[in-house]
Design an enzyme around this catalytic site. Structure first.
Site, short mmCIF file in Angstrom:
data_model
loop_
_atom_site.label_atom_id
_atom_site.label_comp_id
_atom_site.label_asym_id
_atom_site.label_seq_id
_atom_site.Cartn_x
_atom_site.Cartn_y
_atom_site.Cartn_z
N ASP A 44 -30.70 -45.68 8.39
CA ASP A 44 -29.52 -45.39 7.85
C ASP A 44 -30.02 -43.90 7.19
OD1 ASP A 44 -27.23 -44.67 6.39
OD2 ASP A 44 -27.39 -46.35 5.78
N ALA A 68 -26.08 -36.01 11.35
CA ALA A 68 -25.92 -35.23 10.74
C ALA A 68 -24.18 -36.00 10.86
CB ALA A 68 -25.52 -33.46 11.20
N THR A 109 -26.35 -25.35 10.47
CA THR A 109 -25.93 -24.50 11.11
C THR A 109 -25.05 -23.21 10.46
OG1 THR A 109 -22.96 -25.47 10.68
CG2 THR A 109 -24.21 -25.83 9.19
N TYR A 133 -17.57 -29.05 5.24
CA TYR A 133 -18.88 -29.77 6.50
C TYR A 133 -19.67 -28.58 6.30
CZ TYR A 133 -21.32 -28.95 10.73
OH TYR A 133 -22.20 -29.53 11.43
N TRP A 159 -22.74 -23.45 18.01
CA TRP A 159 -22.22 -24.27 19.15
C TRP A 159 -22.66 -24.76 20.25
CZ3 TRP A 159 -19.30 -19.02 21.52
CH2 TRP A 159 -18.34 -18.67 20.04
#
Length: 299
Positions: A44, A68, A109, A133, A159
């Site tokens: 965790d 994530a 990202t 996010y 993607w």
């Protein structure tokens, strides 16, 4: 085991990218005893105690963080949990890596950008996330680079699809078998990224002498979701004309999607790292290598 023997800790190993990271290391001959592929139930990353135990028991020299919170829409009303996984967790990993001298690869990202650019985003382009996010992933980036500046890599991608878990490719495969036509947005542009290619790139980066910092790693070339879906239909042997273009305003979502997600590979290539395959070639290889994962279920 000597400290100079590479030992790989994969956080989030039960997910799409994490499972491919484990597979890449195995395919490259890394012994199982040198890899701790930990799922979220085993490690965790939001718990300092859990991280301390993993570092004490396994003593990793490389940490690949594929864990994530990726439920983009849900994060709009669950930002606290998204922040815990996407920001607080990476900060704890970075602090542990800095204490022990382990290299850390943090996956990020395209959502850290506004998505309104007209040319590929360079690594030093201004960040301006428009979603919960994106905000939480950016916070994770900043924490990692601040807490382990000499040992960490932040790698932005976009993607992503793979053989494990749910993703866009699998959704389109299901829709192809269920509908005569499908409507897919044609006003969002990015670079589809096969998680197996991404995993190989991350492992190469971790092994390289590249300077710590931020990198971009996606499939090369770019397309729209509509163009991507047409290619998926082609791999299925289906008529790509059944994929109809539409616009994002026809599919409103709680979290805004970037209209432009293309990331520049200049920093990656400048570091001497292997160029990523073109997204169309990667899709073909994905269907060939993991055919069962991308084909409609029989019956």
């Amino acid at each position: 085991m000597p400290r100079d023997t590479p030992r790989w800790l994969i956080a989030g190993a039960g997910g799409q990218l994490g499972s491919d990271l484990a597979r890449v290391l195995r395919d490259q001959g890394v012994p199982d005893s040198h890899v701790l592929a930990a799922s979220s139930s085993q490690l965790d990353i939001t718990s300092s105690r859990s991280i301390a135990a993993a570092f004490t028991d396994f003593d990793p020299t490389v940490v690949l963080n594929a864990a994530a919170y990726t439920a983009v829409d849900k994060a709009e009303t669950d930002e606290e949990r998204a922040f815990a996984v996407n920001a607080s967790g990476p900060a704890l990993l970075a602090a542990a890596a800095n204490r022990t001298g382990a290299r850390l690869v943090q996956v990020s990202t395209d959502y850290v950008f506004s998505g309104d650019a007209r040319e590929p985003y360079r690594v030093d382009a201004p960040t301006d996330p428009r979603s919960a996010y994106g905000r939480t992933k950016l916070a994770g980036e900043l924490a990692v680079r601040e807490l382990a500046p000499d040992l960490s890599y932040v790698v932005r991608t976009a993607w992503v699809y793979g053989a494990s878990g749910a993703n866009f490719v699998k959704t389109m495969v299901r829709l192809e078998s269920a509908h005569e036509t499908v409507q897919v947005v044609d006003d969002q542009r990015g670079s589809p990224t096969w998680s197996a290619d991404l995993a190989r790139g991350l492992v190469e980066l971790a092994r390289s002498g590249a300077a710590p910092g931020t990198y971009h790693c996606t499939g090369s070339g770019d397309t729209t979701w509509h163009g991507f879906t047409r290619a998926i239909f082609e791999e299925l042997g289906a008529d790509p004309a059944r994929v109809l273009p539409t616009t994002s305003d026809k599919f409103p979502r709680p979290a805004p999607r970037p209209a432009y997600s293309v990331l520049s590979a200049s920093g990656w290539l400048g570091a001497g790292l292997t160029p990523m395959p073109h997204w169309r070639d990667a899709l073909r290889h994905a269907f060939a290598e993991d055919a069962a994962a991308y084909r409609p279920a029989a019956g």
